[in-house]
Motif scaffolding. Structure first.
Motif, PDB file in Angstrom:
ATOM      1  N   ASP A 155     -31.017  33.549  22.976  1.00 24.21           N
ATOM      2  CA  ASP A 155     -31.768  32.957  21.868  1.00 24.21           C
ATOM      3  C   ASP A 155     -31.907  33.948  20.716  1.00 24.21           C
ATOM      4  OD1 ASP A 155     -32.100  30.550  23.161  1.00 24.21           O
ATOM      5  OD2 ASP A 155     -34.048  31.098  24.016  1.00 24.21           O
ATOM      6  N   ARG A 156     -32.164  35.212  21.028  1.00 24.96           N
ATOM      7  CA  ARG A 156     -32.310  36.225  19.992  1.00 24.96           C
ATOM      8  C   ARG A 156     -30.991  36.437  19.260  1.00 24.96           C
ATOM      9  NH1 ARG A 156     -31.582  41.701  19.678  1.00 24.96           N
ATOM     10  NH2 ARG A 156     -31.133  41.820  21.893  1.00 24.96           N
ATOM     11  N   GLN A 157     -29.888  36.442  20.005  1.00 18.53           N
ATOM     12  CA  GLN A 157     -28.577  36.615  19.380  1.00 18.53           C
ATOM     13  C   GLN A 157     -28.303  35.470  18.393  1.00 18.53           C
ATOM     14  OE1 GLN A 157     -26.418  39.245  19.891  1.00 18.53           O
ATOM     15  NE2 GLN A 157     -28.139  40.113  21.032  1.00 18.53           N
ATOM     16  N   ILE A 158     -28.635  34.266  18.801  1.00 18.69           N
ATOM     17  CA  ILE A 158     -28.420  33.090  17.938  1.00 18.69           C
ATOM     18  C   ILE A 158     -29.306  33.166  16.707  1.00 18.69           C
ATOM     19  CG2 ILE A 158     -28.676  30.577  17.796  1.00 18.69           C
ATOM     20  CD1 ILE A 158     -27.803  30.501  20.767  1.00 18.69           C
ATOM     21  N   ARG A 159     -30.579  33.501  16.878  1.00 17.84           N
ATOM     22  CA  ARG A 159     -31.498  33.619  15.729  1.00 17.84           C
ATOM     23  C   ARG A 159     -31.006  34.674  14.755  1.00 17.84           C
ATOM     24  NH1 ARG A 159     -35.352  33.240  19.521  1.00 17.84           N
ATOM     25  NH2 ARG A 159     -35.764  35.484  19.497  1.00 17.84           N
ATOM     26  N   ASP A 160     -30.558  35.829  15.268  1.00 16.68           N
ATOM     27  CA  ASP A 160     -30.062  36.895  14.401  1.00 16.68           C
ATOM     28  C   ASP A 160     -28.826  36.457  13.624  1.00 16.68           C
ATOM     29  OD1 ASP A 160     -32.110  38.464  15.348  1.00 16.68           O
ATOM     30  OD2 ASP A 160     -30.835  39.723  16.640  1.00 16.68           O
ATOM     31  N   ALA A 161     -27.892  35.792  14.288  1.00 15.89           N
ATOM     32  CA  ALA A 161     -26.678  35.314  13.613  1.00 15.89           C
ATOM     33  C   ALA A 161     -27.026  34.274  12.563  1.00 15.89           C
ATOM     34  CB  ALA A 161     -25.706  34.736  14.636  1.00 15.89           C
ATOM     35  N   ASP A 162     -27.982  33.402  12.868  1.00  7.36           N
ATOM     36  CA  ASP A 162     -28.416  32.390  11.904  1.00  7.36           C
ATOM     37  C   ASP A 162     -29.055  33.057  10.689  1.00  7.36           C
ATOM     38  OD1 ASP A 162     -28.791  29.812  10.922  1.00  7.36           O
ATOM     39  OD2 ASP A 162     -30.795  29.663  11.832  1.00  7.36           O
ATOM     40  N   ALA A 163     -29.846  34.074  10.927  1.00  8.55           N
ATOM     41  CA  ALA A 163     -30.495  34.796   9.826  1.00  8.55           C
ATOM     42  C   ALA A 163     -29.459  35.485   8.943  1.00  8.55           C
ATOM     43  CB  ALA A 163     -31.493  35.801  10.382  1.00  8.55           C
ATOM     44  N   ARG A 164     -28.367  35.937   9.521  1.00  9.79           N
ATOM     45  CA  ARG A 164     -27.311  36.580   8.737  1.00  9.79           C
ATOM     46  C   ARG A 164     -26.444  35.547   8.013  1.00  9.79           C
ATOM     47  NH1 ARG A 164     -26.979  39.530  13.610  1.00  9.79           N
ATOM     48  NH2 ARG A 164     -25.147  38.347  14.221  1.00  9.79           N
ATOM     49  N   GLY A 165     -26.642  34.245   8.294  1.00  9.65           N
ATOM     50  CA  GLY A 165     -25.886  33.187   7.622  1.00  9.65           C
ATOM     51  C   GLY A 165     -24.532  32.917   8.253  1.00  9.65           C
ATOM     52  N   GLU A 166     -24.336  33.337   9.477  1.00  9.23           N
ATOM     53  CA  GLU A 166     -23.036  33.164  10.122  1.00  9.23           C
ATOM     54  C   GLU A 166     -22.740  31.714  10.504  1.00  9.23           C
ATOM     55  OE1 GLU A 166     -22.401  35.980  13.272  1.00  9.23           O
ATOM     56  OE2 GLU A 166     -23.111  37.649  12.028  1.00  9.23           O
ATOM     57  N   PHE A 167     -23.750  30.858  10.518  1.00 10.32           N
ATOM     58  CA  PHE A 167     -23.537  29.445  10.853  1.00 10.32           C
ATOM     59  C   PHE A 167     -23.517  28.552   9.613  1.00 10.32           C
ATOM     60  CE2 PHE A 167     -25.983  30.846  14.789  1.00 10.32           C
ATOM     61  CZ  PHE A 167     -24.846  31.079  15.526  1.00 10.32           C
ATOM     62  N   ALA A 168     -23.697  29.123   8.445  1.00 12.33           N
ATOM     63  CA  ALA A 168     -23.879  28.343   7.218  1.00 12.33           C
ATOM     64  C   ALA A 168     -22.635  27.547   6.820  1.00 12.33           C
ATOM     65  CB  ALA A 168     -24.300  29.257   6.082  1.00 12.33           C
ATOM     66  N   GLU A 169     -21.457  28.086   7.015  1.00  9.82           N
ATOM     67  CA  GLU A 169     -20.237  27.432   6.520  1.00  9.82           C
ATOM     68  C   GLU A 169     -19.384  26.821   7.631  1.00  9.82           C
ATOM     69  OE1 GLU A 169     -19.634  27.038   3.278  1.00  9.82           O
ATOM     70  OE2 GLU A 169     -21.533  28.070   2.882  1.00  9.82           O
ATOM     71  N   LEU A 170     -19.992  26.495   8.748  1.00  8.16           N
ATOM     72  CA  LEU A 170     -19.222  25.893   9.843  1.00  8.16           C
ATOM     73  C   LEU A 170     -18.809  24.467   9.484  1.00  8.16           C
ATOM     74  CD1 LEU A 170     -21.253  27.042  12.971  1.00  8.16           C
ATOM     75  CD2 LEU A 170     -19.043  27.903  12.186  1.00  8.16           C
ATOM     76  N   PRO A 171     -17.608  24.032   9.895  1.00 11.91           N
ATOM     77  CA  PRO A 171     -17.209  22.652   9.624  1.00 11.91           C
ATOM     78  C   PRO A 171     -18.158  21.675  10.318  1.00 11.91           C
ATOM     79  CG  PRO A 171     -15.504  23.818  10.891  1.00 11.91           C
ATOM     80  CD  PRO A 171     -16.617  24.778  10.631  1.00 11.91           C
ATOM     81  N   GLY A 172     -18.547  20.643   9.618  1.00 13.73           N
ATOM     82  CA  GLY A 172     -19.444  19.643  10.198  1.00 13.73           C
ATOM     83  C   GLY A 172     -20.906  20.022  10.116  1.00 13.73           C
ATOM     84  N   ALA A 173     -21.228  21.109   9.449  1.00 14.15           N
ATOM     85  CA  ALA A 173     -22.628  21.533   9.340  1.00 14.15           C
ATOM     86  C   ALA A 173     -23.450  20.447   8.648  1.00 14.15           C
ATOM     87  CB  ALA A 173     -22.733  22.843   8.562  1.00 14.15           C
ATOM     88  N   GLY A 174     -24.569  20.113   9.225  1.00 16.88           N
ATOM     89  CA  GLY A 174     -25.455  19.106   8.654  1.00 16.88           C
ATOM     90  C   GLY A 174     -25.064  17.679   8.974  1.00 16.88           C
ATOM     91  N   LYS A 175     -23.974  17.484   9.700  1.00 17.49           N
ATOM     92  CA  LYS A 175     -23.515  16.132  10.052  1.00 17.49           C
ATOM     93  C   LYS A 175     -23.896  15.845  11.501  1.00 17.49           C
ATOM     94  CE  LYS A 175     -19.626  16.401   6.915  1.00 17.49           C
ATOM     95  NZ  LYS A 175     -18.180  16.556   6.822  1.00 17.49           N
ATOM     96  N   PRO A 176     -24.088  14.561  11.844  1.00 15.34           N
ATOM     97  CA  PRO A 176     -24.428  14.233  13.240  1.00 15.34           C
ATOM     98  C   PRO A 176     -23.248  14.528  14.171  1.00 15.34           C
ATOM     99  CG  PRO A 176     -24.148  12.232  11.943  1.00 15.34           C
ATOM    100  CD  PRO A 176     -24.047  13.386  10.988  1.00 15.34           C
TER     101      PRO A 176
END
Length: 135
Positions: free
Chosen positions: A16-37
């Motif tokens: 969970d900490r690894q995921i939170r840290d990566a999210d804080a660094r913006g590593e998930f921001a530009e993934l394909p399908g982001a924000g889509k169901p």
């Protein structure tokens, strides 16, 4: 993520900490399908050939064993014969599918049994006449 889990730390909280840290660094921001169901097929049970089925659906392919394909073709041919514009056309449709059914009866292809026998042309034509008389 090359960091190893420290000893004594619960695995789940470490992940969970690894995921939170990566999210804080913006590593998930530009993934394909982001924000889509998520796709609806994720609700179904696991199918190890999911990607083959999805590709076939996307490409418009449908593959049935030869006997099942012929069974479907025979049923469609019977319906087409009963709706044919003339008795001659109805006979031609039934005779053509009967040739294919006989071939499978005497030289079975791999797969499940056909479960069909040639149609009685005269019986189909009789049904065709009855349908025409009722119109």
């Amino acid at each position: 993520m090359t960091e190893r889990k420290p000893p004594g730390v619960d695995f789940e909280s470490w992940v969970d900490r690894q995921i939170r840290d990566a999210d804080a660094r913006g590593e998930f921001a530009e993934l394909p399908g982001a924000g889509k169901p998520l796709p609806g097929e994720l609700d179904s049970t696991y199918d190890e050939l999911w990607w083959v089925r999805r590709k076939m659906a996307r490409e418009g392919f449908s593959v049935l064993p030869p006997t099942l394909a012929l069974r479907k073709e025979a049923e469609d041919a019977l319906a087409a014969a009963l709706d044919a514009p003339s008795e001659r056309a109805a006979r031609r449709i039934v005779e053509e599918v009967n040739v294919k059914i006989r071939e499978v009866m005497f030289r079975p292809p791999p797969g499940p049994p056909l479960g069909k026998k040639p149609y009685d042309v005269e019986e189909v034509v009789r049904q065709w006449r009855e349908r025409r008389a009722g119109r």
